[in-house]
Write an enzyme that holds these catalytic residues in place. Structure first.
Site, PDB file in Angstrom:
ATOM      1  N   ASP A 106       0.837  -1.197   0.000  1.00  0.00           N
ATOM      2  CA  ASP A 106       0.000   0.000   0.000  1.00  0.00           C
ATOM      3  C   ASP A 106       0.876   1.252   0.000  1.00  0.00           C
ATOM      4  O   ASP A 106       2.051   1.199   0.393  1.00  0.00           O
ATOM      5  CB  ASP A 106      -0.881   0.039   1.260  1.00  0.00           C
ATOM      6  CG  ASP A 106      -1.872  -1.118   1.283  1.00  0.00           C
ATOM      7  OD1 ASP A 106      -2.181  -1.659   0.203  1.00  0.00           O
ATOM      8  OD2 ASP A 106      -2.313  -1.471   2.393  1.00  0.00           O
TER       9      ASP A 106
HETATM   10  N1  URA Z   1      -1.189  -5.903   3.909  1.00  0.00           N
HETATM   11  C1  URA Z   1      -1.698  -4.655   3.883  1.00  0.00           C
HETATM   12  O1  URA Z   1      -2.738  -4.391   4.459  1.00  0.00           O
HETATM   13  N2  URA Z   1      -1.021  -3.710   3.204  1.00  0.00           N
HETATM   14  C2  URA Z   1       0.146  -3.946   2.577  1.00  0.00           C
HETATM   15  O2  URA Z   1       0.734  -3.037   2.000  1.00  0.00           O
HETATM   16  C3  URA Z   1       0.668  -5.253   2.626  1.00  0.00           C
HETATM   17  C4  URA Z   1      -0.015  -6.214   3.301  1.00  0.00           C
END
Ligand code: URA
Length: 237
Positions: A106
């Site tokens: 993310d």
């Molecule tokens: N899980 C999440 O919620 N975000 C990420 O970036 C990676 C794993």
């Protein structure tokens, strides 16, 4: 051994046209294993030979595997009109056509992103069937109790039907607000949704390991480097 014509190899990885390369060779700007190259129809071994253009080593390996320490605010895609992407962070010396992140983090997640041009390899590390663990350090807004941890360890199904397979959960502090979490699949916002399901909010998230390969601690945020052949083997171990 992967022997191919030098003009094809260099053009493939740099995007420079064969005509431009011919001119560069005439001007003595290309070397193969330390010797100036005049004839670009000469073959080179992409796995073992060293090629330079204007004194800079060009990575001519068939595929490239890059470890990036992603900072916050950068998105895990190949291009975007407004935001900086992980590909924008690749320096010219490592950049080549076809690079993409093998698995997304993310925008607000930091840490290890593997960038490659090898689709088959990426598929293998991302497929849940291959069981390659992704390890995260997770910081939470409020502690998770033993029942919550057990749910995450055993796997859980959300109200919308999404199934999260069992994860490995290790508390890193006394009050259960900091965990090491290993997951073996990569669903959308997976860690955030897992902890949301047990009543807590993820306030910091960093990926520190893919399979058996840890993020290089000396790699500052925003920086990247090539993954060695030895390190690559650790990913599936
Ligand atoms: N899980 C999440 O919620 N975000 C990420 O970036 C990676 C794993």
């Amino acid at each position: 051994m992967e022997n191919e014509r030098l003009d094809k190899i260099i053009s493939n990885v740099t995007g420079i046209s064969r005509n431009e390369l011919k001119k560069a060779a005439k001007q003595g700007r290309i070397t193969l294993n330390g010797n100036t190259v005049n004839d670009l129809s000469q073959k080179a071994d992409t796995e073992n030979d060293t090629v330079t253009l204007d004194g800079e080593v060009i990575n001519i390996k068939k595929h490239i595997y890059i470890m990036l320490n992603k900072p916050e605010g950068v998105i895990s895609s190949t291009d975007d009109k407004t935001c900086r992407t992980v590909i924008d962070l690749i320096p010219d010396g490592l950049y080549r056509k076809g690079l993409f992140p093998a698995g997304r983090l993310d925008k607000d997640t930091t840490g290890f992103v593997l960038i490659t041009d090898d689709g088959e390899f990426a598929h293998n590390i991302l497929s849940p069937k291959k069981h390659v663990g992704k390890t995260y350090i997770v910081g939470l807004s409020v502690p998770v109790n033993k029942n919550g941890i057990a749910l995450l360890e055993n796997g859980l199904t959300l109200d919308d039907g999404t199934v999260f397979k069992p994860a490995e959960i290790t508390a890193l502090d006394g009050d259960n607000r900091m965990f090491r979490v290993v997951i073996f699949e990569g669903k959308y916002h997976q860690i955030k949704r897992m902890f949301d399901a047990v009543g807590s909010e993820v306030i910091s998230l960093k990926r520190i390991k893919i399979g058996g390969l840890s993020l290089d601690k000396t790699l500052e945020e925003g920086c990247c480097r090539v993954i060695t052949n030895e390190e690559l083997k650790l990913i599936n171990s």
